[in-house]
Design a protein around this motif. Structure first.
Motif, PDB file in Angstrom:
ATOM      1  N   CYS A 182      -5.395 -11.736 -16.582  1.00 29.27           N
ATOM      2  CA  CYS A 182      -5.683 -12.692 -15.503  1.00 29.27           C
ATOM      3  C   CYS A 182      -4.600 -12.656 -14.433  1.00 29.27           C
ATOM      4  O   CYS A 182      -4.895 -12.733 -13.231  1.00 29.27           O
ATOM      5  CB  CYS A 182      -5.812 -14.104 -16.066  1.00 29.27           C
ATOM      6  SG  CYS A 182      -7.278 -14.347 -17.054  1.00 29.27           S
ATOM      7  N   LEU A 183      -3.356 -12.506 -14.849  1.00 32.17           N
ATOM      8  CA  LEU A 183      -2.255 -12.413 -13.897  1.00 32.17           C
ATOM      9  C   LEU A 183      -2.388 -11.160 -13.040  1.00 32.17           C
ATOM     10  O   LEU A 183      -2.151 -11.200 -11.829  1.00 32.17           O
ATOM     11  CB  LEU A 183      -0.926 -12.411 -14.650  1.00 32.17           C
ATOM     12  CG  LEU A 183       0.345 -12.539 -13.849  1.00 32.17           C
ATOM     13  CD1 LEU A 183       0.355 -13.858 -13.081  1.00 32.17           C
ATOM     14  CD2 LEU A 183       1.540 -12.469 -14.775  1.00 32.17           C
TER      15      LEU A 183
ATOM     16  N   ARG B   9      -5.530  -9.229  -6.181  1.00 33.24           N
ATOM     17  CA  ARG B   9      -6.381  -9.719  -5.100  1.00 33.24           C
ATOM     18  C   ARG B   9      -5.561 -10.073  -3.863  1.00 33.24           C
ATOM     19  O   ARG B   9      -6.028  -9.981  -2.743  1.00 33.24           O
ATOM     20  CB  ARG B   9      -7.142 -10.946  -5.585  1.00 33.24           C
ATOM     21  CG  ARG B   9      -8.361 -11.251  -4.760  1.00 33.24           C
ATOM     22  CD  ARG B   9      -9.139 -12.401  -5.341  1.00 33.24           C
ATOM     23  NE  ARG B   9      -9.800 -11.979  -6.575  1.00 33.24           N
ATOM     24  CZ  ARG B   9     -10.348 -12.818  -7.437  1.00 33.24           C
ATOM     25  NH1 ARG B   9     -10.289 -14.108  -7.238  1.00 33.24           N
ATOM     26  NH2 ARG B   9     -10.952 -12.371  -8.512  1.00 33.24           N
ATOM     27  N   ARG B  10      -4.317 -10.473  -4.039  1.00 32.87           N
ATOM     28  CA  ARG B  10      -3.499 -10.917  -2.921  1.00 32.87           C
ATOM     29  C   ARG B  10      -2.502  -9.870  -2.424  1.00 32.87           C
ATOM     30  O   ARG B  10      -2.242  -9.778  -1.234  1.00 32.87           O
ATOM     31  CB  ARG B  10      -2.747 -12.189  -3.314  1.00 32.87           C
ATOM     32  CG  ARG B  10      -3.665 -13.388  -3.361  1.00 32.87           C
ATOM     33  CD  ARG B  10      -3.126 -14.467  -4.277  1.00 32.87           C
ATOM     34  NE  ARG B  10      -4.010 -15.613  -4.339  1.00 32.87           N
ATOM     35  CZ  ARG B  10      -5.130 -15.658  -5.042  1.00 32.87           C
ATOM     36  NH1 ARG B  10      -5.524 -14.610  -5.722  1.00 32.87           N
ATOM     37  NH2 ARG B  10      -5.865 -16.747  -5.058  1.00 32.87           N
TER      38      ARG B  10
ATOM     39  N   VAL C 134       2.963  -4.778 -11.873  1.00 31.23           N
ATOM     40  CA  VAL C 134       4.310  -5.312 -12.094  1.00 31.23           C
ATOM     41  C   VAL C 134       4.234  -6.748 -12.597  1.00 31.23           C
ATOM     42  O   VAL C 134       4.917  -7.131 -13.548  1.00 31.23           O
ATOM     43  CB  VAL C 134       5.158  -5.218 -10.808  1.00 31.23           C
ATOM     44  CG1 VAL C 134       6.466  -5.969 -10.955  1.00 31.23           C
ATOM     45  CG2 VAL C 134       5.403  -3.771 -10.443  1.00 31.23           C
ATOM     46  N   ALA C 135       3.369  -7.545 -11.978  1.00 32.57           N
ATOM     47  CA  ALA C 135       3.232  -8.943 -12.381  1.00 32.57           C
ATOM     48  C   ALA C 135       2.662  -9.064 -13.788  1.00 32.57           C
ATOM     49  O   ALA C 135       3.071  -9.934 -14.557  1.00 32.57           O
ATOM     50  CB  ALA C 135       2.341  -9.688 -11.390  1.00 32.57           C
ATOM     51  N   ALA C 136       1.712  -8.201 -14.149  1.00 30.18           N
ATOM     52  CA  ALA C 136       1.113  -8.265 -15.479  1.00 30.18           C
ATOM     53  C   ALA C 136       2.087  -7.824 -16.562  1.00 30.18           C
ATOM     54  O   ALA C 136       2.061  -8.353 -17.676  1.00 30.18           O
ATOM     55  CB  ALA C 136      -0.145  -7.403 -15.529  1.00 30.18           C
ATOM     56  N   LEU C 137       2.943  -6.865 -16.256  1.00 33.16           N
ATOM     57  CA  LEU C 137       3.897  -6.378 -17.251  1.00 33.16           C
ATOM     58  C   LEU C 137       5.186  -7.193 -17.303  1.00 33.16           C
ATOM     59  O   LEU C 137       5.953  -7.063 -18.254  1.00 33.16           O
ATOM     60  CB  LEU C 137       4.224  -4.913 -16.976  1.00 33.16           C
ATOM     61  CG  LEU C 137       3.073  -3.943 -17.198  1.00 33.16           C
ATOM     62  CD1 LEU C 137       3.488  -2.545 -16.781  1.00 33.16           C
ATOM     63  CD2 LEU C 137       2.625  -3.967 -18.640  1.00 33.16           C
TER      64      LEU C 137
END
Length: 72
Positions: free
Chosen positions: A43-44, A50-51, A59-62
């Motif tokens: 989800c992250l 999307r943004r 990077v954000a998911a990991l």
């Protein structure tokens, strides 16, 4: 007798379901938390992609995987 239990009942139902299908053990007991953590990462990824694009989404998911967030 021991006081109020503040854990939600859905957690106990998911944990019991994991133990029913995979037997009693550490992995089966923690399966709801493991699946929830990976769903959080997915989800992250989609939220950030999307943004800001797919590279920053990865990077954000990991990021929670390589920090101490996985201990919680």
């Amino acid at each position: 007798m021991h006081g109020v239990d503040f854990n939600p009942p859905l957690f106990y139902m998911l944990m019991r379901g994991g133990q029913h299908f995979f037997g009693e053990g550490l992995i089966a007991s923690r399966l709801p938390a493991i699946v929830g953590f990976w769903i959080f990462g997915i989800c992250l990824y989609f939220f950030v992609t999307r943004r800001l694009g797919s590279m920053l989404g990865c990077v954000a998911a990991l990021f929670p995987v390589f920090t101490l967030a996985h201990t919680y």
